[in-house]
Design a protein around this motif. Sequence first.
Motif, PDB file in Angstrom:
ATOM      1  N   LYS A 132       3.962 -13.094  -6.253  1.00 37.75           N
ATOM      2  CA  LYS A 132       3.583 -12.869  -4.862  1.00 37.75           C
ATOM      3  C   LYS A 132       3.363 -11.400  -4.531  1.00 37.75           C
ATOM      4  N   HIS A 133       3.666 -10.508  -5.478  1.00 36.40           N
ATOM      5  CA  HIS A 133       3.522  -9.081  -5.211  1.00 36.40           C
ATOM      6  C   HIS A 133       2.038  -8.717  -5.100  1.00 36.40           C
ATOM      7  N   PRO A 134       1.675  -7.779  -4.218  1.00 28.24           N
ATOM      8  CA  PRO A 134       0.263  -7.391  -4.069  1.00 28.24           C
ATOM      9  C   PRO A 134      -0.404  -6.971  -5.371  1.00 28.24           C
ATOM     10  N   MET A 135       0.342  -6.316  -6.259  1.00 28.13           N
ATOM     11  CA  MET A 135      -0.255  -5.925  -7.537  1.00 28.13           C
ATOM     12  C   MET A 135      -0.602  -7.152  -8.371  1.00 28.13           C
ATOM     13  N   SER A 136       0.269  -8.156  -8.350  1.00 22.43           N
ATOM     14  CA  SER A 136      -0.006  -9.386  -9.090  1.00 22.43           C
ATOM     15  C   SER A 136      -1.191 -10.132  -8.493  1.00 22.43           C
ATOM     16  N   VAL A 137      -1.277 -10.170  -7.184  1.00 24.24           N
ATOM     17  CA  VAL A 137      -2.410 -10.820  -6.523  1.00 24.24           C
ATOM     18  C   VAL A 137      -3.710 -10.122  -6.920  1.00 24.24           C
ATOM     19  N   HIS A 138      -3.683  -8.794  -6.933  1.00 24.88           N
ATOM     20  CA  HIS A 138      -4.849  -8.007  -7.325  1.00 24.88           C
ATOM     21  C   HIS A 138      -5.264  -8.313  -8.758  1.00 24.88           C
ATOM     22  N   ALA A 324      11.298  -2.329  -5.879  1.00 24.54           N
ATOM     23  CA  ALA A 324      10.992  -0.902  -5.769  1.00 24.54           C
ATOM     24  C   ALA A 324      10.117  -0.446  -6.936  1.00 24.54           C
ATOM     25  N   TYR A 325      10.410  -0.930  -8.116  1.00 23.26           N
ATOM     26  CA  TYR A 325       9.665  -0.574  -9.319  1.00 23.26           C
ATOM     27  C   TYR A 325       8.218  -1.053  -9.229  1.00 23.26           C
ATOM     28  N   PHE A 326       8.016  -2.306  -8.837  1.00 23.16           N
ATOM     29  CA  PHE A 326       6.657  -2.833  -8.745  1.00 23.16           C
ATOM     30  C   PHE A 326       5.880  -2.211  -7.594  1.00 23.16           C
ATOM     31  N   ASP A 327       6.564  -1.890  -6.509  1.00 21.91           N
ATOM     32  CA  ASP A 327       5.893  -1.165  -5.417  1.00 21.91           C
ATOM     33  C   ASP A 327       5.369   0.172  -5.927  1.00 21.91           C
ATOM     34  N   MET A 328       6.188   0.855  -6.717  1.00 22.96           N
ATOM     35  CA  MET A 328       5.782   2.147  -7.265  1.00 22.96           C
ATOM     36  C   MET A 328       4.578   1.987  -8.187  1.00 22.96           C
ATOM     37  N   LEU A 329       4.613   0.990  -9.085  1.00 23.32           N
ATOM     38  CA  LEU A 329       3.492   0.770  -9.994  1.00 23.32           C
ATOM     39  C   LEU A 329       2.209   0.467  -9.226  1.00 23.32           C
ATOM     40  N   TRP A 330       2.312  -0.317  -8.172  1.00 21.77           N
ATOM     41  CA  TRP A 330       1.161  -0.675  -7.361  1.00 21.77           C
ATOM     42  C   TRP A 330       0.571   0.564  -6.693  1.00 21.77           C
ATOM     43  N   GLN A 331       1.429   1.427  -6.183  1.00 16.37           N
ATOM     44  CA  GLN A 331       0.965   2.664  -5.563  1.00 16.37           C
ATOM     45  C   GLN A 331       0.286   3.570  -6.592  1.00 16.37           C
ATOM     46  N   GLU A 332       0.876   3.659  -7.793  1.00 20.45           N
ATOM     47  CA  GLU A 332       0.280   4.480  -8.840  1.00 20.45           C
ATOM     48  C   GLU A 332      -1.049   3.894  -9.304  1.00 20.45           C
ATOM     49  N   MET A 333      -1.143   2.586  -9.384  1.00 17.47           N
ATOM     50  CA  MET A 333      -2.383   1.937  -9.792  1.00 17.47           C
ATOM     51  C   MET A 333      -3.498   2.214  -8.781  1.00 17.47           C
ATOM     52  N   GLN A 334      -3.172   2.110  -7.499  1.00 16.82           N
ATOM     53  CA  GLN A 334      -4.160   2.379  -6.448  1.00 16.82           C
ATOM     54  C   GLN A 334      -4.585   3.842  -6.465  1.00 16.82           C
ATOM     55  N   LYS A 335      -3.618   4.729  -6.680  1.00 18.07           N
ATOM     56  CA  LYS A 335      -3.928   6.158  -6.740  1.00 18.07           C
ATOM     57  C   LYS A 335      -4.880   6.441  -7.900  1.00 18.07           C
ATOM     58  N   GLN A 336      -4.622   5.799  -9.053  1.00 20.12           N
ATOM     59  CA  GLN A 336      -5.464   5.971 -10.220  1.00 20.12           C
ATOM     60  C   GLN A 336      -6.882   5.474  -9.948  1.00 20.12           C
TER      61      GLN A 336
END
Length: 341
Positions: A132-138, A324-336
């Motif tokens: 259900k995490h936004p990164m997984s949905v993406h 917290a970890y997956f939120d961070m990865l999602w933010q880093e992925m978007q930044k990239q």
Amino acid sequence: MNKTRTANDTENPEFVSGQMGIYNISASPLLAEALKPGATYSQVTLALEALLRLASKGLSGDTTAYAQYQSELLNLHLPGEPHTEPTRRWLASQVYLMEDNFAPALTEFNVLPVEQFREKVDAEIAARTRVKHPMSVHLFQGAPPRQDVRFFLKHHWIRSYNFYTLLAELAFHFEAIEDASVFYRNLYGEAGAEVAERSHPALLSHLMTYFDIPQRVDYSALHPLEKAYLNNRIRCVRHTDVAWGLALLYAIESVSCVNHRRIYELLQSLGVPEEASEFHRLHGTQDEIDTEEMWQLIAKLAPGESFQRMFMQSLARHFAINQAYFDMLWQEMQKQSNHNP
């Protein structure tokens, strides 16, 4: 002690940006002295006191102290000089006790019959699933660019390649062979059964080669929240209360099949060859057996109030750190992605 705000709070802008200030407390020099051959008890004690002060400040909400203590703890967890192993393990175990003191109190905890306890556990895991995490949905419901997939797989490798060590650590806590064998059977599969080249790390390495992802992990370069995630996994399987390790591994194994199936389908959509995808194809089917065997062991211990309480505390901590970890990865992925349109 119930702390409502900790360094795992992803609303803290210092963690979101990764910008850390200068912090005066440093346990590194003292730890280095404590791990030298011939170190005295006094030197080890001084190092421990500095490390615990750092951990206390980090767990109280100081993000820079949190980052430093997670780095020091990960260094204690990583393989090092054999003569330092007993000292490193003892120092780490004392940090676990500090972390126990900061574990949040459970809300609405009630001891349940074993069948109902499993229903509660499975419901909690389903509610907090990464799917259900936004990164997984993406990744799994969208059309992610290759660079996002590579970024995800790089961090998946960091989490996954040495999973077998968690099984080995927890197995040693069980005196009865019929209990320990639950993890040894799992390890047999992880090791590739009779063929070392079929070990799961070896199979997963094919995917890393295909995506040109370095297989040697630079732990010092990891984000503090990624270090916290790795540290918590080791902490749980080494904890003297087996409920911590069982909760962690059950939470991972029980969602393994669906997570790996989604990754396999993603790889298929990108045209990744079968050899490179085999690790995820296998895990999309076989982990259900490991999950059921593990639950049978949990069920033997579950009637006790202390076990259920520790089990649920372990789950709560795992999911808080995981979020917290997956939120961070999602933010880093978007930044990239923003930097590389």
